[in-house]
Design a protein around this motif. Structure first.
Motif, PDB file in Angstrom:
ATOM      1  N   ILE A 152      49.165  47.724  40.947  1.00 45.22           N
ATOM      2  CA  ILE A 152      49.413  45.932  40.874  1.00 45.22           C
ATOM      3  C   ILE A 152      48.774  45.451  42.117  1.00 45.22           C
ATOM      4  N   GLU A 153      48.548  45.970  43.314  1.00 38.75           N
ATOM      5  CA  GLU A 153      47.985  45.201  44.487  1.00 38.75           C
ATOM      6  C   GLU A 153      46.277  45.258  44.170  1.00 38.75           C
ATOM      7  N   GLN A 154      45.930  46.582  43.651  1.00 39.80           N
ATOM      8  CA  GLN A 154      44.418  46.535  43.137  1.00 39.80           C
ATOM      9  C   GLN A 154      44.299  45.592  42.147  1.00 39.80           C
ATOM     10  N   ALA A 155      44.990  45.246  41.170  1.00 38.52           N
ATOM     11  CA  ALA A 155      44.875  44.334  40.018  1.00 38.52           C
ATOM     12  C   ALA A 155      44.919  43.041  40.706  1.00 38.52           C
ATOM     13  N   LEU A 156      45.815  42.854  41.624  1.00 47.88           N
ATOM     14  CA  LEU A 156      45.761  41.325  42.114  1.00 47.88           C
ATOM     15  C   LEU A 156      44.605  40.912  42.759  1.00 47.88           C
ATOM     16  N   GLU A 157      44.163  42.090  43.582  1.00 46.59           N
ATOM     17  CA  GLU A 157      42.873  41.782  44.185  1.00 46.59           C
ATOM     18  C   GLU A 157      41.600  41.361  43.442  1.00 46.59           C
ATOM     19  N   ARG A 158      41.485  42.122  42.220  1.00 43.60           N
ATOM     20  CA  ARG A 158      40.548  41.559  41.510  1.00 43.60           C
ATOM     21  C   ARG A 158      40.664  40.635  40.941  1.00 43.60           C
ATOM     22  N   GLU A 159      41.940  40.356  40.348  1.00 36.25           N
ATOM     23  CA  GLU A 159      42.100  39.085  39.454  1.00 36.25           C
ATOM     24  C   GLU A 159      42.062  38.003  40.192  1.00 36.25           C
ATOM     25  N   ASP A 160      42.703  37.787  41.491  1.00 37.90           N
ATOM     26  CA  ASP A 160      42.733  36.705  42.417  1.00 37.90           C
ATOM     27  C   ASP A 160      43.002  36.858  43.871  1.00 37.90           C
ATOM     28  N   GLU A 207      41.962  35.327  46.315  1.00 42.81           N
ATOM     29  CA  GLU A 207      42.595  34.286  47.393  1.00 42.81           C
ATOM     30  C   GLU A 207      44.039  34.665  47.398  1.00 42.81           C
ATOM     31  N   LEU A 208      44.802  34.780  46.529  1.00 40.50           N
ATOM     32  CA  LEU A 208      46.231  35.192  46.427  1.00 40.50           C
ATOM     33  C   LEU A 208      46.486  36.459  47.212  1.00 40.50           C
ATOM     34  N   ALA A 209      45.600  37.542  46.970  1.00 37.59           N
ATOM     35  CA  ALA A 209      45.746  38.923  47.567  1.00 37.59           C
ATOM     36  C   ALA A 209      45.729  38.624  48.936  1.00 37.59           C
ATOM     37  N   ARG A 210      44.823  37.763  49.461  1.00 39.22           N
ATOM     38  CA  ARG A 210      44.436  37.663  50.796  1.00 39.22           C
ATOM     39  C   ARG A 210      45.917  36.692  51.509  1.00 39.22           C
ATOM     40  N   ARG A 211      46.327  35.968  50.846  1.00 36.53           N
ATOM     41  CA  ARG A 211      47.381  35.138  51.514  1.00 36.53           C
ATOM     42  C   ARG A 211      48.704  36.130  51.379  1.00 36.53           C
ATOM     43  N   VAL A 212      48.885  36.717  50.469  1.00 34.42           N
ATOM     44  CA  VAL A 212      50.014  37.778  50.412  1.00 34.42           C
ATOM     45  C   VAL A 212      49.822  39.025  51.520  1.00 34.42           C
ATOM     46  N   ALA A 213      48.599  39.158  51.638  1.00 37.22           N
ATOM     47  CA  ALA A 213      48.292  40.596  52.836  1.00 37.22           C
ATOM     48  C   ALA A 213      48.638  39.622  54.142  1.00 37.22           C
ATOM     49  N   ALA A 214      48.308  38.379  54.304  1.00 36.41           N
ATOM     50  CA  ALA A 214      48.526  37.756  55.739  1.00 36.41           C
ATOM     51  C   ALA A 214      50.177  37.475  55.902  1.00 36.41           C
TER      52      ALA A 214
END
Length: 78
Positions: A14-22, A24-31
């Motif tokens: 799920i995390e890898q799919a999020l990083e591919r698709e969005d 910016e959102l993945a960066r915010r979630v990681a922060a």
């Protein structure tokens, strides 16, 4: 409670799919995850937030007490 191997694998997918698709959102979630895992939020904001909440609770309590007193005065003077 820890995740099983299968749950960790699904979460990684799920995390890898999020990083591919969005990204910016993945960066915010990681922060957000970093802030929560480091514990910086409670130390940096905890005392200030606690004082803010306490001040507002007292303001609401005081306003409620004033309303009750005014209502009692209105009833007793009529």
């Amino acid at each position: 409670m820890s995740l099983s191997g299968k749950e960790r694998r699904i979460l990684a997918e799920i995390e890898q799919a999020l990083e591919r698709e969005d990204p910016e959102l993945a960066r915010r979630v990681a922060a957000i995850n970093k802030i929560e895992s480091d514990g910086d939020f409670p130390r940096a904001y905890g005392d200030r937030l606690r004082r803010w909440v306490l001040a507002h609770v007292w303001m609401i309590f005081t306003a409620g007490a004033l309303v009750i007193v005014l209502l009692l005065l209105a009833v007793l003077t009529t």
